[in-house]
Design an enzyme around this catalytic site. Sequence first.
Site, PDB file in Angstrom:
ATOM      1  N   LYS A  80       0.839  -1.207   0.000  1.00  0.00           N
ATOM      2  CA  LYS A  80       0.000   0.000   0.000  1.00  0.00           C
ATOM      3  C   LYS A  80       0.873   1.256   0.000  1.00  0.00           C
ATOM      4  CE  LYS A  80      -4.004   1.755   2.655  1.00  0.00           C
ATOM      5  NZ  LYS A  80      -4.890   1.485   3.809  1.00  0.00           N
ATOM      6  N   SER A 155      -9.873   1.436   2.835  1.00  0.00           N
ATOM      7  CA  SER A 155      -8.981   2.230   2.025  1.00  0.00           C
ATOM      8  C   SER A 155      -7.903   1.427   1.290  1.00  0.00           C
ATOM      9  CB  SER A 155      -8.302   3.284   2.896  1.00  0.00           C
ATOM     10  OG  SER A 155      -7.476   2.668   3.868  1.00  0.00           O
ATOM     11  N   SER A 179      -9.977  -1.137   7.051  1.00  0.00           N
ATOM     12  CA  SER A 179      -9.482  -0.912   5.685  1.00  0.00           C
ATOM     13  C   SER A 179      -8.810  -2.087   4.992  1.00  0.00           C
ATOM     14  CB  SER A 179      -8.516   0.264   5.681  1.00  0.00           C
ATOM     15  OG  SER A 179      -9.263   1.453   5.633  1.00  0.00           O
TER      16      SER A 179
HETATM   17  N1  GLN Z   1     -13.180   3.624   6.449  1.00  0.00           N
HETATM   18  C1  GLN Z   1     -12.522   3.962   7.683  1.00  0.00           C
HETATM   19  C2  GLN Z   1     -12.216   5.434   7.718  1.00  0.00           C
HETATM   20  O1  GLN Z   1     -12.427   6.066   6.724  1.00  0.00           O
HETATM   21  C3  GLN Z   1     -11.315   3.126   7.860  1.00  0.00           C
HETATM   22  C4  GLN Z   1     -10.071   3.642   7.316  1.00  0.00           C
HETATM   23  C5  GLN Z   1      -8.913   2.750   7.602  1.00  0.00           C
HETATM   24  O2  GLN Z   1      -9.062   1.678   8.196  1.00  0.00           O
HETATM   25  N2  GLN Z   1      -7.752   3.205   7.217  1.00  0.00           N
HETATM   26  O3  GLN Z   1     -11.776   5.940   8.706  1.00  0.00           O
END
Ligand code: GLN
Length: 479
Positions: A80, A155, A179
Amino acid sequence: MTICDMSVTELSKKLATGELTSVSIVRAYREAYEADKSSEKPLHGYIEFFETAEQDAARADEARATGDTRPLLGVPFASKDNISIKGKACTCGSALLEGYVAPYNATVTEQLMAAGAIPLGRTNMDEFAMGSSTEYSSYGPSRNPVNRDLTPGGSSGGSAAVVAGGLAPIALGTETGGSIRLPASYCGIYGLKPTYGSLSRSGVVAFGSSFDQVGLLARSVDDIGLMLSVMGGLDRLDDTSTNTDFSALANLKSADISRLKIAIPKEFMEAKGLDPEVAAVFEQTCEWFRSRGATIETISIPVLEAAIGCYYVIALAEGASNLGRFDGIRYGNRRDPGTGYDDLYVKTRSEGCNAEVKRRIIIGNYILSNHFSGDTYKKAVSVRARIQREVAAVFESFDILLCPTSPTTAFPLGEKIDDPPAMYLSDLYTTFANLARIPSLSIPAGKSTQGLPVGVQLCGPQGCEEKILEVARAWEEDK
Ligand code: GLN
């Protein structure tokens, strides 16, 4: 079976016996990536496919010829865009960090490379990991390989898209609140969020520090075990590092399901917004466990209803604080200083960040401000402590906790991009595990009637990665 269909476990065996070379594996992935890139609706899972991967592979092949037998020698992985790889750009999906090159390796990168693995490319993500669909990336969204008009989730959506789409055998992702598991569920693969602190975050760009973690997205349970087996351990560069020994995970067995005691949280099953298609696949998964002799009990943990709200208060407050360093002075592309510092900050952030990141900086700082109530963050932290306690108590009587990974299947690109609360609710079932700091694995449990993947999470007490992986392995073996 083509190279791009093979698991990490198969690739590493074939590399060891000399049936495959690392160069041939990397070339196969490069060709797959290029073919996809010129297709009508590219996955756009990679922000960059590394030119250097083939040279690294050639070096790995040479090392093998001289007797090197490291476990992952020549095996490629995707990573990532918020995990540092020395000498490569690391931009967190943000225009603000365009051109920033990592000066050192993240510990997880270092560990994988020390075991011989080769970084294949950087994967797309929501800007600063804030989002659930990859649509908030400044490079544009990734697509879901199962249906290219849908999001792959986020994400870590780029990591899920390349693994599910056959463009990488495995990928690193990160979680703050779901995510890894959400995109794994939407793309029909495995995604593990390990126990908080078990993998080092040194060299990983911070979002919500009391949640942030590294984890893996893969096509098989053994692949996750194999990769984890060379990660873990104590890292003095990360104060949250817990010195977890994952080395035994290279040889996972399948669990005996007949003695398993499983808890299902009633609050999740009764939540508004649970798609009946997801509920049906979840029920089939429960049925499989019952048919193997497991006992399943529905329990009530009322505090779980507060999980998503509690997560967003803490994540936004910590996110706003962590993003303070992207000011155009310490980090971030500096814009015209104009009339002075204020102008510099304003321009750098206004032009560098997308609307979602700005929203979070504003809400996060508001949460922390005295003007609002300096207590809100503290209140959320005490709710988290209760969630931790009550979830830990479940594991005094049960082996695992089972629930859907997301209330829905993957949604169409564009559907939630202008509706932040709807986007946040994709995380309804995942954030409790981040709050409780327990390991959770999303497995590709089945498909909806439209053929869309549905994920189910297996959660265990802190430190029980081996157990949930072995349960998942028993399930996988039977598919
Ligand atoms: N969707 C969650 C957020 O927007 C999780 C993001 C993540 O785990 N990096 O905070």
